[in-house]
Design a protein around this motif. Sequence first.
Motif, mmCIF file in Angstrom:
data_model
loop_
_atom_site.group_PDB
_atom_site.id
_atom_site.type_symbol
_atom_site.label_atom_id
_atom_site.label_comp_id
_atom_site.label_asym_id
_atom_site.label_seq_id
_atom_site.Cartn_x
_atom_site.Cartn_y
_atom_site.Cartn_z
ATOM 1 N N ASN A 40 0.819 -1.215 0.000
ATOM 2 C CA ASN A 40 0.000 0.000 0.000
ATOM 3 C C ASN A 40 0.852 1.263 0.000
ATOM 4 O OD1 ASN A 40 -2.534 -1.273 -0.032
ATOM 5 N ND2 ASN A 40 -2.359 -1.691 2.164
ATOM 6 N N ASP A 41 2.142 1.132 0.330
ATOM 7 C CA ASP A 41 3.049 2.279 0.322
ATOM 8 C C ASP A 41 3.592 2.594 -1.073
ATOM 9 O OD1 ASP A 41 2.795 2.637 3.036
ATOM 10 O OD2 ASP A 41 4.714 1.725 3.546
ATOM 11 N N PHE A 42 3.295 1.735 -2.051
ATOM 12 C CA PHE A 42 3.936 1.863 -3.365
ATOM 13 C C PHE A 42 2.924 1.983 -4.488
ATOM 14 C CE2 PHE A 42 6.672 -0.462 -0.478
ATOM 15 C CZ PHE A 42 7.811 0.311 -0.528
ATOM 16 N N THR A 43 3.423 2.470 -5.615
ATOM 17 C CA THR A 43 2.600 2.551 -6.809
ATOM 18 C C THR A 43 3.346 1.894 -7.967
ATOM 19 O OG1 THR A 43 1.308 4.009 -8.218
ATOM 20 C CG2 THR A 43 3.375 4.907 -7.407
ATOM 21 N N PRO A 44 2.719 0.929 -8.619
ATOM 22 C CA PRO A 44 1.411 0.384 -8.306
ATOM 23 C C PRO A 44 1.437 -0.475 -7.045
ATOM 24 C CG PRO A 44 2.363 -0.814 -10.162
ATOM 25 C CD PRO A 44 3.310 0.302 -9.825
ATOM 26 N N GLY A 49 0.882 -5.295 -11.406
ATOM 27 C CA GLY A 49 1.169 -4.098 -12.196
ATOM 28 C C GLY A 49 2.629 -3.991 -12.634
ATOM 29 N N TYR A 50 3.453 -4.949 -12.233
ATOM 30 C CA TYR A 50 4.872 -4.935 -12.597
ATOM 31 C C TYR A 50 5.125 -5.971 -13.690
ATOM 32 C CZ TYR A 50 5.191 -2.262 -8.307
ATOM 33 O OH TYR A 50 5.007 -1.302 -7.340
ATOM 34 N N ASN A 51 5.832 -5.574 -14.740
ATOM 35 C CA ASN A 51 6.106 -6.479 -15.862
ATOM 36 C C ASN A 51 7.195 -7.498 -15.561
ATOM 37 O OD1 ASN A 51 4.221 -5.342 -17.712
ATOM 38 N ND2 ASN A 51 5.608 -3.593 -17.923
ATOM 39 N N LYS A 60 8.098 2.652 -6.963
ATOM 40 C CA LYS A 60 8.013 4.025 -6.476
ATOM 41 C C LYS A 60 7.084 4.113 -5.275
ATOM 42 C CE LYS A 60 8.748 6.038 -11.010
ATOM 43 N NZ LYS A 60 8.185 6.866 -12.083
ATOM 44 N N HIS A 61 7.428 4.983 -4.336
ATOM 45 C CA HIS A 61 6.539 5.264 -3.207
ATOM 46 C C HIS A 61 5.315 6.014 -3.702
ATOM 47 C CE1 HIS A 61 9.953 4.957 -0.155
ATOM 48 N NE2 HIS A 61 9.041 4.113 0.246
ATOM 49 N N LYS A 62 4.192 5.757 -3.062
ATOM 50 C CA LYS A 62 3.007 6.584 -3.302
ATOM 51 C C LYS A 62 3.262 7.937 -2.670
ATOM 52 C CE LYS A 62 -0.849 3.383 -3.475
ATOM 53 N NZ LYS A 62 -1.986 2.825 -2.726
ATOM 54 N N PRO A 63 2.798 9.019 -3.284
ATOM 55 C CA PRO A 63 2.934 10.328 -2.655
ATOM 56 C C PRO A 63 2.334 10.298 -1.246
ATOM 57 C CG PRO A 63 2.176 10.556 -4.917
ATOM 58 C CD PRO A 63 2.142 9.074 -4.588
ATOM 59 N N GLY A 64 3.072 10.828 -0.284
ATOM 60 C CA GLY A 64 2.597 10.894 1.091
ATOM 61 C C GLY A 64 2.908 9.668 1.928
ATOM 62 N N GLN A 132 14.599 -6.204 0.814
ATOM 63 C CA GLN A 132 13.210 -5.758 0.907
ATOM 64 C C GLN A 132 13.052 -4.253 0.806
ATOM 65 O OE1 GLN A 132 15.014 -6.964 3.390
ATOM 66 N NE2 GLN A 132 14.514 -6.011 5.339
ATOM 67 N N ASP A 133 14.147 -3.508 0.887
ATOM 68 C CA ASP A 133 14.070 -2.053 0.891
ATOM 69 C C ASP A 133 13.740 -1.492 -0.489
ATOM 70 O OD1 ASP A 133 14.700 -1.824 3.597
ATOM 71 O OD2 ASP A 133 16.851 -1.836 3.186
ATOM 72 N N TYR A 134 13.126 -0.332 -0.429
ATOM 73 C CA TYR A 134 12.854 0.494 -1.601
ATOM 74 C C TYR A 134 14.214 0.918 -2.156
ATOM 75 C CZ TYR A 134 11.396 5.143 -3.431
ATOM 76 O OH TYR A 134 11.184 6.274 -4.157
ATOM 77 N N HIS A 135 14.499 0.631 -3.412
ATOM 78 C CA HIS A 135 15.836 0.846 -3.967
ATOM 79 C C HIS A 135 15.930 2.124 -4.793
ATOM 80 C CE1 HIS A 135 16.945 -2.928 -2.330
ATOM 81 N NE2 HIS A 135 18.145 -2.846 -2.857
ATOM 82 N N ARG A 136 15.642 3.229 -4.155
ATOM 83 C CA ARG A 136 15.852 4.545 -4.749
ATOM 84 C C ARG A 136 16.381 5.450 -3.649
ATOM 85 N NH1 ARG A 136 12.532 5.817 -9.541
ATOM 86 N NH2 ARG A 136 11.458 3.917 -10.160
ATOM 87 N N TYR A 137 17.186 6.416 -4.015
ATOM 88 C CA TYR A 137 17.683 7.404 -3.062
ATOM 89 C C TYR A 137 17.032 8.743 -3.372
ATOM 90 C CZ TYR A 137 21.405 4.370 -1.384
ATOM 91 O OH TYR A 137 22.103 3.353 -0.795
#
Length: 166
Positions: A40-44, A49-51, A60-64, A132-137
């Motif tokens: 729920n923290d991510f989009t999609p 939704g991921y190929n 990507k994180h959802k805004p907010g 498991q971490d979100y891989h963007r800085y």
Amino acid sequence: MTKLSTLLIRLNSETGEKVVNSSSRKQIKPFVDFYGINMNDFTPSDINGYNNFQEFFVRKHKPGSRPIYQQEDPTKAVIVADSRVVVYDNLSQTRSIWIKGGHFTIADLVQDRNVGERWADGAVASFRLSPQDYHRYHSPVEGTIKWWKQIDGNYYQVDPLCLQSK
């Protein structure tokens, strides 16, 4: 190049080719379940939704979903990534930075003795990502990048063996 280096490069290349293949999508649900990732923290949010696994890995994180702490206070900075963080107020606390089992000075790390000397008494923050971490800085503060350097060489995924000190 050693046999081990050649093997690591080959294995990393093969892994990279597999995660961009559409058949890698079947790895997403077990990965999310194993690491307890709140989609729920991510989009999609829907894993369908991921190929491929690579798209999911750099989701990507959802805004907010990651509100910025005291955003209006320029004296505050936020962590740049979902990660494990080690911070040194200054390098005299450690004299070197521990990375993947070796000790590096700032000059060694950026491969530039002049820059290393300029930053010799600076603060250092190390952000280690887990699978498991979100891989963007993200930038933790407003500002202008005044210096950066691309470091040539091979980059390898972190393996538990690499995390052991010598």
